[in-house]
Design a protein around this motif. Structure first.
Motif, PDB file in Angstrom:
ATOM      1  N   ARG A 194       8.871  -1.182   6.874  1.00 53.49           N
ATOM      2  CA  ARG A 194       7.453  -0.917   6.672  1.00 53.49           C
ATOM      3  C   ARG A 194       7.140  -1.058   5.189  1.00 53.49           C
ATOM      4  O   ARG A 194       8.043  -1.292   4.371  1.00 53.49           O
ATOM      5  CB  ARG A 194       7.068   0.475   7.169  1.00 53.49           C
ATOM      6  CG  ARG A 194       7.847   1.622   6.514  1.00 53.49           C
ATOM      7  CD  ARG A 194       7.221   2.970   6.812  1.00 53.49           C
ATOM      8  NE  ARG A 194       5.896   3.088   6.195  1.00 53.49           N
ATOM      9  CZ  ARG A 194       5.045   4.092   6.440  1.00 53.49           C
ATOM     10  NH1 ARG A 194       5.372   5.028   7.328  1.00 53.49           N
ATOM     11  NH2 ARG A 194       3.884   4.139   5.838  1.00 53.49           N
ATOM     12  N   ASN A 195       5.880  -0.909   4.822  1.00 51.74           N
ATOM     13  CA  ASN A 195       5.527  -0.856   3.410  1.00 51.74           C
ATOM     14  C   ASN A 195       5.502   0.615   2.976  1.00 51.74           C
ATOM     15  O   ASN A 195       5.430   1.516   3.821  1.00 51.74           O
ATOM     16  CB  ASN A 195       4.196  -1.558   3.147  1.00 51.74           C
ATOM     17  CG  ASN A 195       3.025  -0.820   3.750  1.00 51.74           C
ATOM     18  OD1 ASN A 195       2.565   0.187   3.226  1.00 51.74           O
ATOM     19  ND2 ASN A 195       2.530  -1.317   4.875  1.00 51.74           N
ATOM     20  N   PRO A 196       5.557   0.900   1.672  1.00 45.59           N
ATOM     21  CA  PRO A 196       5.686   2.288   1.228  1.00 45.59           C
ATOM     22  C   PRO A 196       4.405   3.110   1.307  1.00 45.59           C
ATOM     23  O   PRO A 196       4.453   4.336   1.144  1.00 45.59           O
ATOM     24  CB  PRO A 196       6.119   2.151  -0.247  1.00 45.59           C
ATOM     25  CG  PRO A 196       6.504   0.725  -0.442  1.00 45.59           C
ATOM     26  CD  PRO A 196       5.709  -0.036   0.555  1.00 45.59           C
ATOM     27  N   VAL A 197       3.252   2.471   1.532  1.00 40.44           N
ATOM     28  CA  VAL A 197       1.996   3.218   1.557  1.00 40.44           C
ATOM     29  C   VAL A 197       2.008   4.169   2.743  1.00 40.44           C
ATOM     30  O   VAL A 197       2.232   3.759   3.885  1.00 40.44           O
ATOM     31  CB  VAL A 197       0.796   2.264   1.635  1.00 40.44           C
ATOM     32  CG1 VAL A 197      -0.515   3.056   1.667  1.00 40.44           C
ATOM     33  CG2 VAL A 197       0.797   1.297   0.467  1.00 40.44           C
ATOM     34  N   GLY A 198       1.794   5.430   2.466  1.00 34.99           N
ATOM     35  CA  GLY A 198       1.857   6.460   3.492  1.00 34.99           C
ATOM     36  C   GLY A 198       3.074   7.341   3.364  1.00 34.99           C
ATOM     37  O   GLY A 198       3.102   8.441   3.923  1.00 34.99           O
ATOM     38  N   ILE A 199       4.093   6.879   2.630  1.00 38.05           N
ATOM     39  CA  ILE A 199       5.312   7.687   2.433  1.00 38.05           C
ATOM     40  C   ILE A 199       5.635   7.817   0.946  1.00 38.05           C
ATOM     41  O   ILE A 199       6.777   8.076   0.576  1.00 38.05           O
ATOM     42  CB  ILE A 199       6.515   7.090   3.194  1.00 38.05           C
ATOM     43  CG1 ILE A 199       6.757   5.625   2.797  1.00 38.05           C
ATOM     44  CG2 ILE A 199       6.327   7.216   4.692  1.00 38.05           C
ATOM     45  CD1 ILE A 199       8.055   5.052   3.345  1.00 38.05           C
ATOM     46  N   LEU A 200       4.627   7.633   0.084  1.00 36.62           N
ATOM     47  CA  LEU A 200       4.894   7.710  -1.351  1.00 36.62           C
ATOM     48  C   LEU A 200       5.433   9.072  -1.752  1.00 36.62           C
ATOM     49  O   LEU A 200       6.311   9.180  -2.616  1.00 36.62           O
ATOM     50  CB  LEU A 200       3.621   7.384  -2.144  1.00 36.62           C
ATOM     51  CG  LEU A 200       3.059   5.969  -1.976  1.00 36.62           C
ATOM     52  CD1 LEU A 200       1.882   5.751  -2.910  1.00 36.62           C
ATOM     53  CD2 LEU A 200       4.133   4.919  -2.219  1.00 36.62           C
TER      54      LEU A 200
END
Length: 325
Positions: A246-252
């Motif tokens: 996934r991309n990191p946006v949402g789990i920063l």
């Protein structure tokens, strides 16, 4: 001269409108604090210019003719348009009121939007907001149908009825438990994922991008679980069921607290997605919406830099565009 070419003055229209509401020129004059003769002169001027009678003069007052009815409907619309224009100008000066409708994916609503809304609200406490959490494709549907003012999503397929106001490329990579075998790598290619236990993204989870299909072709895995939710993928990875992409946006927050690891995938077969800000083409936003859009566009480059810094990778050249909507 045809009526469409007649130049009429706002003062005359105001006198005309007040006469209609009051029912007589005398009462209109009292409400406006002017002489009844001044109102009569302006109405006669209108009638001369339009070459028709607007009122039937009676002893008890005035009554609109058919032509007068047509003009009064126009004046009412003009009054409403003027009120809206004045309200927007007033909002531009102080933004004392207004409402902004936003739709975005949950991850964007978690990591990108809150500090911008908080700063905006501190400066303009009278403005209210609605934030709908939607998939990327649903977000674009809402933008195109004018049900929201601004949409944000990981770049879904481009469509002609939606305009990209700004975009920033985001990394995509493997998320894994701390201590996982792949976690100490600086970057990965798709074939490095072969044989891994996988929390698989359901088709369309990331705005219609095709990296999941490329993973399936390049690296046969053992799928443990399939989900259309990035949040479910994340908690299952934390639980040790496998790795996810996934991309990191949402789990920063998780990454900054080192609660899990993120290893970027650097592979021509897996292009990076972009976080896009969307509006409807030629849509005139409210004053509050226009200011909010500019704040979001201004904040996007710094947010992208924060995301890329967490991956240890440089922000891509040309990966950010914040042109005017």
């Amino acid at each position: 001269m045809p009526a469409s070419f007649v130049h009429v003055h706002l003062v005359a229209l105001r006198y005309f409108s007040e006469t209609v509401r009051s029912g007589s020129m005398r009462q209109a004059a009292e409400h406006l604090s002017v002489a009844a003769s001044a109102i009569n002169r302006q109405i006669i001027k209108l009638e001369d210019q339009l070459q028709c009678r607007l009122f039937e003069r009676r002893s008890e007052g005035v009554r609109l003719t058919a032509a007068g009815e047509v003009l009064y409907q126009y004046v009412q619309r003009l009054d409403q348009d003027l009120e809206r224009a004045i309200a927007q100008i007033d909002d531009l000066r102080g933004l004392r009121r207004g409402h902004v409708r936003i739709a975005c994916e949950a991850a964007i609503g978690r990591d990108f939007l809150p500090p911008i809304l908080a700063a905006f609200h501190a400066d303009h406490p009278g403005v209210t907001y609605s934030v709908e959490i939607k998939s990327a494709l649903d977000t674009l549907d809402l933008v195109a149908s004018d049900e929201i003012d601004i949409g944000m999503a990981m770049m879904p397929p481009i469509r002609s009825d939606v305009q990209i106001a700004a975009r920033a490329e985001m990394p995509v990579g493997v998320i894994a438990q701390k201590g996982a075998a792949l976690g100490d790598r600086a970057s990965l290619r798709l074939h490095d994922l072969a044989g891994e236990r996988f929390i698989r993204a359901k088709e369309g989870m990331v705005g219609g991008t095709t990296w999941q299909q490329q993973i399936d072709r390049s690296a046969p895995q053992s799928t443990v679980l399939e989900t259309n939710s990035p949040d479910i993928m994340t908690v299952m990875v934390k639980a040790g069921l496998g790795i996810g992409v996934r991309n990191p946006v949402g789990i920063l927050g998780d990454l900054e607290q080192q609660a899990m690891v993120f290893v970027p995938i650097v592979d021509a077969l897996a292009p990076n997605p972009s976080l896009g800000i969307f509006v409807r083409p030629q849509r005139l936003l409210s004053s509050a919406g226009a200011v909010m859009l500019e704040l979001l566009k201004d904040a996007l480059p710094e947010f992208a830099e924060r995301v890329w810094n967490l991956t240890g990778q440089p922000t891509p050249d040309g990966g950010i565009s914040t042109g005017a909507a």
